[in-house]
Design a protein around this motif. Structure first.
Motif: not given
Length: 305
Positions: A78-82, A59-62, A39-44
């Motif tokens: 912004v990319i924030a993987p778990d 922790t994790w992307s939280y 899983h990853y976040l991809d924002e912007g």
């Protein structure tokens, strides 16, 4: 390799975390049989140069929920993987399935293979630095600048801090592994019960905590460690890395206190940079001083185009 996947309903309506999930498949192990979901976040804006935020243990992307809006508001993607074993990523159930090399490989496949990231501004803390700096050393051409906080790239030279050795022993011997409690204990702020529950969300029971238990024991503490030679080789690359390199350590972390000194002394790109102390932060400075840290990154990007 046996894995488990945290049910989606564990992540419903988490406080302060409105981000949409994204997933990719990576090769599970060296046999090339089977894959795992990461899983990853991809924002912007998708066409902007990426800011890569890598979390650590446990922790994790939280952890980056306070920073992502500040970075996106400045126009950054912004990319924030778990990490595998954390957050919404799949979780190998045996501690022995987690190795330093595998974690580097899993993130390399996600970030360079699946996402094809270039022109990266990297920030890593804790194991986010241990893994991310290996990625920088492996593919320095993909990185435009680097920021590190409360992390290191240990080779097994020197003696670890007593605080780290105590944490390492706890991780291997405790009957229960209370993730949210551990994170709260590493912050200078007192986290609400809702936030503690969000950090616990990926781990419904101990079946899911193999990665969280394993990583502290994978930190090289002697030259005989399997990862020692790889980290020594990575340091050779980082020493010559001449792109902008900034340290932003907090002033309240007993585990990594003083850890910025080797980066400032050895990395070519760290010379002459406005290295920052993030006041009031504990080990998890993203939780304690997230907007402040995000602004440090924004200012660094603006000053080093």
């Amino acid at each position: 390799m046996q894995t488990v996947r945290t049910p989606d309903d564990r992540f419903a309506d988490l406080v302060g975390y409105p981000f949409a999930p994204n997933y990719a498949q990576v090769q599970a192990d060296e046999t090339d049989r089977g894959t795992m979901r990461v899983h990853y976040l991809d924002e912007g804006p998708a066409d902007a140069a990426p800011v890569l935020l890598m979390h650590g243990e446990p922790t994790w992307s939280y952890l980056y929920r306070h920073m992502i809006p500040v970075l996106v508001a400045a126009g950054h993607r912004v990319i924030a993987p778990d990490l595998v074993g954390f957050g919404r990523s799949d979780k190998p159930t045996e501690q022995g399935d987690h190795t330093y090399a595998r974690h580097v490989g899993w993130m390399s496949e996600l970030l360079f293979g699946h996402l094809g990231l270039r022109h990266i501004t990297f920030f890593g803390q804790d194991w986010g630095g241990l893994i991310g700096l290996r990625l920088v050393a492996a593919r320095p051409d993909r990185f435009t600048r680097v920021v590190v906080g409360n992390t290191g790239l240990p080779t097994g030279h020197g003696k670890p801090t007593e605080a780290f050795l105590a944490w390492q022993e706890f991780s291997q011997t405790t009957e229960e592994f209370p993730v949210g409690f551990i994170i709260n204990s590493g912050c200078t702020t007192d986290l609400s019960s809702e936030v503690v529950a969000a950090y616990d969300a990926p781990f419904p029971d101990d079946t899911f905590t193999a990665g969280a238990r394993a990583l502290p024991a994978l930190v090289p503490t002697s030259l005989d460690d399997p990862a020692s030679a790889d980290n020594i080789a990575a340091w050779e690359v980082l020493t010559a890395f001449d792109r902008p390199f900034l340290t932003a350590f907090s002033d309240g972390d007993p585990i990594t206190g003083g850890g910025e000194a080797p980066f400032q002394a050895k990395v070519a790109g760290a010379q002459g940079q406005p290295h920052t102390t993030v006041e009031g932060g504990g080990h998890f400075l993203q939780e304690d001083r997230g907007p402040r840290l995000a602004q440090v990154i924004n200012d660094f990007i603006a000053a080093t185009p």
